[in-house]
Design an enzyme around this catalytic site. Sequence first.
Site, PDB file in Angstrom:
ATOM      1  N   ASP A 250      57.455  54.922   9.259  1.00 16.57           N
ATOM      2  CA  ASP A 250      57.750  56.216   9.870  1.00 16.57           C
ATOM      3  C   ASP A 250      57.948  56.062  11.377  1.00 16.57           C
ATOM      4  O   ASP A 250      58.840  56.691  11.962  1.00 16.57           O
ATOM      5  CB  ASP A 250      56.619  57.206   9.591  1.00 16.57           C
ATOM      6  N   SER A 289      47.737  55.468  15.308  1.00 14.19           N
ATOM      7  CA  SER A 289      48.131  54.112  15.675  1.00 14.19           C
ATOM      8  C   SER A 289      49.438  54.059  16.447  1.00 14.19           C
ATOM      9  O   SER A 289      49.813  52.995  16.950  1.00 14.19           O
ATOM     10  CB  SER A 289      48.269  53.248  14.413  1.00 14.19           C
TER      11      SER A 289
END
Length: 299
Positions: A250, A289
Amino acid sequence: MYDYDLLVVGSANADLVIGVERRPGAGETVLGSDLAVHPGGKGANQAVAAARLGARTALLARVGDDGHGRLLLDSQRAAGVDTAGVLVGGAPTGVALITVDPSGDNSIVVSPGANGRLTPEDVRAADALLRASRVVSAQLEIPLETVVEVVRRLPEGVRFVLNPSPPRELPAEVLAACDPLIVNEHEAQVIVGGELAGSPEDWARALLALGPRSVVVTLGAEGALVASAEGGERVPAVKVDAVDTTGAGDAFTAALAWKLGAGAEPAEAAAYAARVGAAAVTRAGAQVSFPTAEEVAAL
């Protein structure tokens, strides 16, 4: 002048993550780590990833009127995403059940929840968002008819980027709008309807024959292939120690879509996206992250 560099139309899930030494077989129970709950979903992930990099980003999605929905909205707003297009209610927030093994590889089962209630009518009601966006990105964790409606209402000059995950057969009008279609090997096989033969360049030619304006084939440790009718170019991977691959694809897609919209050449945009994806796998979780532009530059 566009108000947004990127509009993401897609899913928003709560990621329920457990670390395991190995995945259970049929009828087997294994012990895992403490449960961690993170904001996720391919659409929400892409929006946060782009906003963290500095893109002016909006999200069109649906969440439940529940704790998981509030978690997702808070994460989007903290990253700087415009959430005016996020609809609330209709079903519980979608949930992804994720196991992560010691190598960082993951297995995911998704309960769509409110994502399955993001309808073509919702797209039509968000017409102003579509007109205000330079690039529109979508995935397939929302109903296919909703993605079809996005393509049909796409203003002239607005770029459409699709990562068909989870993969399924696509209508010709959706394929024809993709610039690029971003797939891994498994997704490519589903799109072409059979086993892939030859090299990734051969896979790209088979995909392009179905109508996309351009294709990006991600190849894991081998990097990625960018291809169009003019030819193809390999982009090398960035070597890092992977902790958790959740959301890395993504992040790659969001960075690629943003850079393409900003005028970067496809190979240049893919090389930048590879650095973004590499940075994302060095930390646990999905949205938590995702790197900033400064962190990508340092990598």
